[in-house]
Design an enzyme around this catalytic site. Structure first.
Site, PDB file in Angstrom:
ATOM      1  N   THR A   1      27.799  37.416  42.283  1.00 49.24           N
ATOM      2  CA  THR A   1      28.975  37.470  40.959  1.00 49.24           C
ATOM      3  C   THR A   1      30.200  35.651  41.331  1.00 49.24           C
ATOM      4  O   THR A   1      29.511  34.947  40.200  1.00 49.24           O
ATOM      5  CB  THR A   1      29.501  38.271  40.662  1.00 49.24           C
ATOM      6  OG1 THR A   1      28.525  39.328  40.804  1.00 49.24           O
ATOM      7  CG2 THR A   1      30.459  37.826  39.601  1.00 49.24           C
TER       8      THR A   1
ATOM      9  N   LEU B   1      37.697  40.167  45.591  1.00 50.13           N
ATOM     10  CA  LEU B   1      37.955  39.617  44.116  1.00 50.13           C
ATOM     11  C   LEU B   1      39.071  41.032  43.739  1.00 50.13           C
ATOM     12  O   LEU B   1      39.102  41.091  42.484  1.00 50.13           O
ATOM     13  CB  LEU B   1      36.864  39.980  43.310  1.00 50.13           C
ATOM     14  CG  LEU B   1      35.602  40.671  43.614  1.00 50.13           C
ATOM     15  CD1 LEU B   1      35.621  41.727  42.544  1.00 50.13           C
ATOM     16  CD2 LEU B   1      34.582  39.672  43.523  1.00 50.13           C
TER      17      LEU B   1
ATOM     18  N   ASP C   1      25.721  44.841  35.531  1.00 45.29           N
ATOM     19  CA  ASP C   1      25.605  44.439  36.661  1.00 45.29           C
ATOM     20  C   ASP C   1      26.454  46.074  37.618  1.00 45.29           C
ATOM     21  O   ASP C   1      25.297  46.835  38.064  1.00 45.29           O
ATOM     22  CB  ASP C   1      26.309  43.604  37.333  1.00 45.29           C
ATOM     23  CG  ASP C   1      26.585  43.662  38.746  1.00 45.29           C
ATOM     24  OD1 ASP C   1      25.871  42.919  39.638  1.00 45.29           O
ATOM     25  OD2 ASP C   1      27.897  43.357  39.483  1.00 45.29           O
TER      26      ASP C   1
ATOM     27  N   HIS D   1      23.945  48.249  39.490  1.00 43.44           N
ATOM     28  CA  HIS D   1      24.547  48.569  41.311  1.00 43.44           C
ATOM     29  C   HIS D   1      24.494  50.449  41.760  1.00 43.44           C
ATOM     30  O   HIS D   1      23.405  50.715  42.373  1.00 43.44           O
ATOM     31  CB  HIS D   1      25.534  48.909  41.342  1.00 43.44           C
ATOM     32  CG  HIS D   1      25.969  46.811  42.180  1.00 43.44           C
ATOM     33  ND1 HIS D   1      25.186  46.628  42.915  1.00 43.44           N
ATOM     34  CD2 HIS D   1      26.447  46.325  41.117  1.00 43.44           C
ATOM     35  CE1 HIS D   1      25.163  44.928  43.191  1.00 43.44           C
ATOM     36  NE2 HIS D   1      26.615  44.708  42.018  1.00 43.44           N
TER      37      HIS D   1
ATOM     38  N   ASP E   1      24.906  35.415  36.151  1.00 44.48           N
ATOM     39  CA  ASP E   1      24.884  34.368  37.719  1.00 44.48           C
ATOM     40  C   ASP E   1      23.736  34.965  38.703  1.00 44.48           C
ATOM     41  O   ASP E   1      23.537  34.349  39.271  1.00 44.48           O
ATOM     42  CB  ASP E   1      26.155  35.298  37.959  1.00 44.48           C
ATOM     43  CG  ASP E   1      26.870  36.879  37.968  1.00 44.48           C
ATOM     44  OD1 ASP E   1      25.380  37.798  37.392  1.00 44.48           O
ATOM     45  OD2 ASP E   1      27.225  37.338  38.340  1.00 44.48           O
ATOM     46  N   HIS E   2      23.271  36.331  38.719  1.00 45.58           N
ATOM     47  CA  HIS E   2      22.385  36.367  39.716  1.00 45.58           C
ATOM     48  C   HIS E   2      21.248  37.955  38.572  1.00 45.58           C
ATOM     49  O   HIS E   2      21.645  38.255  37.879  1.00 45.58           O
ATOM     50  CB  HIS E   2      22.471  37.655  40.659  1.00 45.58           C
ATOM     51  CG  HIS E   2      23.506  37.423  40.736  1.00 45.58           C
ATOM     52  ND1 HIS E   2      23.205  39.344  40.091  1.00 45.58           N
ATOM     53  CD2 HIS E   2      24.848  37.933  39.817  1.00 45.58           C
ATOM     54  CE1 HIS E   2      24.236  40.044  40.236  1.00 45.58           C
ATOM     55  NE2 HIS E   2      25.507  39.327  40.428  1.00 45.58           N
TER      56      HIS E   2
ATOM     57  N   HIS F   1      22.462  42.677  44.812  1.00 49.59           N
ATOM     58  CA  HIS F   1      22.138  40.934  44.746  1.00 49.59           C
ATOM     59  C   HIS F   1      22.052  40.439  46.011  1.00 49.59           C
ATOM     60  O   HIS F   1      23.575  41.170  47.065  1.00 49.59           O
ATOM     61  CB  HIS F   1      21.715  40.722  43.318  1.00 49.59           C
ATOM     62  CG  HIS F   1      23.182  41.082  43.385  1.00 49.59           C
ATOM     63  ND1 HIS F   1      24.952  40.048  43.404  1.00 49.59           N
ATOM     64  CD2 HIS F   1      24.249  41.697  42.630  1.00 49.59           C
ATOM     65  CE1 HIS F   1      25.902  40.360  43.239  1.00 49.59           C
ATOM     66  NE2 HIS F   1      25.193  41.454  42.591  1.00 49.59           N
TER      67      HIS F   1
HETATM   68  P1  AMP Z   1      29.787  41.871  42.988  1.00 46.41           P
HETATM   69  O1  AMP Z   1      28.956  42.947  41.779  1.00 46.41           O
HETATM   70  O2  AMP Z   1      30.416  42.562  43.587  1.00 46.41           O
HETATM   71  O3  AMP Z   1      29.060  40.504  43.066  1.00 46.41           O
HETATM   72  O4  AMP Z   1      30.632  41.693  41.479  1.00 46.41           O
HETATM   73  C1  AMP Z   1      30.762  41.993  40.188  1.00 46.41           C
HETATM   74  C2  AMP Z   1      32.331  42.858  39.818  1.00 46.41           C
HETATM   75  O5  AMP Z   1      32.751  41.275  39.462  1.00 46.41           O
HETATM   76  C3  AMP Z   1      32.009  42.872  38.239  1.00 46.41           C
HETATM   77  O6  AMP Z   1      32.272  44.424  38.411  1.00 46.41           O
HETATM   78  C4  AMP Z   1      33.858  42.305  38.075  1.00 46.41           C
HETATM   79  O7  AMP Z   1      34.519  44.210  37.851  1.00 46.41           O
HETATM   80  C5  AMP Z   1      34.394  41.934  38.909  1.00 46.41           C
HETATM   81  N1  AMP Z   1      34.901  40.248  38.344  1.00 46.41           N
HETATM   82  C6  AMP Z   1      33.906  39.732  36.547  1.00 46.41           C
HETATM   83  N2  AMP Z   1      34.377  39.118  36.940  1.00 46.41           N
HETATM   84  C7  AMP Z   1      35.778  38.824  37.197  1.00 46.41           C
HETATM   85  C8  AMP Z   1      37.299  38.187  36.619  1.00 46.41           C
HETATM   86  N3  AMP Z   1      37.676  37.410  35.970  1.00 46.41           N
HETATM   87  N4  AMP Z   1      38.222  38.468  38.131  1.00 46.41           N
HETATM   88  C9  AMP Z   1      38.444  39.712  39.419  1.00 46.41           C
HETATM   89  N5  AMP Z   1      37.082  40.497  39.364  1.00 46.41           N
HETATM   90  C10 AMP Z   1      36.298  40.152  38.432  1.00 46.41           C
HETATM   91 ZN    ZN Z   2      27.366  39.668  39.235  1.00 45.13          ZN
HETATM   92 ZN    ZN Z   3      26.933  43.086  41.542  1.00 45.74          ZN
END
Ligand code: AMP
Ligand code: ZN
Ligand code: ZN
Length: 411
Positions: free
Chosen positions: A72, A106, A193, A197, A240-241, A346
């Site tokens: 992401t 994040l 997403d 998951h 994003d993916h 992913h």
């Molecule tokens: P991932 O699946 O681990 O690659 O990341 C996805 C998660 O990123 C989402 O479920 C969101 O909770 C988090 N996310 C997306 N945008 C933001 C942002 N601007 N700030 C903080 N977390 C975010």
């Molecule tokens: Zn993502």
């Molecule tokens: Zn994800």
């Protein structure tokens, strides 16, 4: 002398006003939406009338190829900088910096806002420097703790924020007085997403998510109609993916194989970054992991295959592990976590088609009923600069010529 100077200033102001007026009149608004984890083929399920409408009246790419790794934050930032993750600096969602001993995650809002991690110039910074107003209703990297690196208007990320409220927020920005309106706006939804998951890409839950996000596009169109801006807005929808099925039975415990006291493991699932305190141990750990290489690959950063563009950043670690699509790597603790979170994932090889996302575009700048093959997401930043009529940052990885053919030709 004084009157000459006064006259010069008056002329300068006149030129600037005329130029900005011209800018406002001729440059359309652009809304960039990201549907996190929306796989390239989700629109082939007969659930997406609004995507079908865009396909007919705008541009559809066969797929949007993410940058590596297909995660992401790295990819949202590649989209708005035109750079590969190794060059814009956000190489994962969780990053350990051995130089500062700091951890980026994040979930750590202070670090997510810390400009230190972001080495690329995002589109809103380029735009701001050239006098163009921008706004973001969520986007990774939009909340930096330096004002000049942020969009003019922005919202702090709130996972649960109501979906319709986000669109109303965008519409309210477009309702601002003319000289305060943003020309470029981002919008973000995690739903595909999160459901992907949990339940996997082929689940009824993901189908419901696809249909819900599609209906939100319809709602946005309706709201743009109401404020009479629909014809002046470019809408670009990306992800994003993609997502692929995983299983808790396809798990490799890297911690166990490495059997190393001075190792620190970061990230899990598709990729792992290993930092080894005692540098004399690097070769031994590498050899252990190499000998048992099965359903994963282990690399020293300099040997990660060139097509990944993922060699040159100290945050990659001493060793890097990439699992085979559909498999997971991690530590003993991560294995337990797989019990309740094993539908899809992913992060894998970005050439693997399940990792590809979507690219749709419609509006005054785009061709109609035009289908192209796969586009790489690093080319979106130069495209946005072209549409916004601003000069892109130099020395980026994306190229306008790799994507400009989707634009309407100028008479
Ligand atoms: P991932 O699946 O681990 O690659 O990341 C996805 C998660 O990123 C989402 O479920 C969101 O909770 C988090 N996310 C997306 N945008 C933001 C942002 N601007 N700030 C903080 N977390 C975010
Ligand atoms: Zn993502
Ligand atoms: Zn994800």
């Amino acid at each position: 002398m004084k009157t000459l100077l006064n006259r010069f200033i008056v002329i300068l102001i006149f030129i600037l006003l005329t130029a900005s007026g011209l800018y406002s009149q001729t440059t359309p608004y652009t809304i960039l939406i990201s549907f996190d984890g929306f796989r390239w083929d989700y629109t082939n399920r007969g659930l997406t009338p609004n995507f079908d409408y865009i396909e007919k009246h705008g541009v559809k790419a066969l797929s949007l190829k993410p940058s590596f790794p297909s995660i992401t934050f790295p990819n949202h930032i590649s989209i708005v900088t035109g750079m590969y993750p190794q060059n814009h600096g956000v190489i994962a969602n969780t990053m350990y910096d051995p130089v500062t001993d700091k951890l980026y995650s994040l979930r750590d809002t202070a670090e997510v806002r810390n400009a230190y991690w972001y080495k690329g110039e995002m589109i809103w910074e380029t735009a701001r420097r050239q006098g163009v107003i921008t706004a973001s209703y969520f986007w990774p990297g939009s909340e930096m703790n330096l004002e000049y690196r942020r969009p003019t208007y922005y919202e702090k990320y709130e996972h649960e924020r109501d979906y319709v409220e986000r669109i109303n927020g965008v519409i309210n920005w477009l309702k601002l007085p003319y000289n305060q309106q943003p020309k470029f706006i981002t919008l973000y939804y995690d739903l595909t997403d999160s459901e992907g998951h949990r339940y996997g890409p082929n689940s009824p839950e993901v189908n419901a998510a696809i249909a819900r996000l599609d209906s939100l596009i319809g709602f946005l169109f309706k709201k743009l109609d109401e404020i009479k801006l629909r014809d002046s807005v470019n809408l670009i929808i990306v992800s994003d993916h993609g997502m692929t099925e995983i299983s808790k039975d396809r798990y490799v415990n890297i911690e166990e194989i490495a059997n190393c006291n001075s190792c620190k493991f970061f990230n899990r699932g598709a990729v792992m970054n290993i930092f080894i305190n005692d540098k004399n141990e690097v070769d031994a750990v590498f050899n252990k992991l190499k000998r048992q290489e099965n359903h994963y690959k282990v690399y020293k950063p300099e040997n990660v295959p060139a097509h990944f563009h993922f060699n040159n950043n100290h945050l990659i670690g001493d060793l890097f592990v990439l699992s085979e699509p559909g498999w997971s790597v991690g530590t003993t603790k991560d294995k337990d976590r797989m019990n309740d979170y094993n539908g899809g994932n992913h992060g894998f090889d970005n050439s693997y088609i399940d990792m590809h996302g979507i690219f749709y575009a419609i509006g005054p700048s785009f061709k109609e009923n035009y289908k192209t093959g796969t586009i790489e997401n690093i080319n979106i930043y130069p495209l946005l600069c072209k549409i916004l009529n601003i000069i892109p940052k130099q020395n980026i990885d994306g190229k306008l010529e790799n994507i400009s053919f989707i634009l309407k030709e100028k008479e």
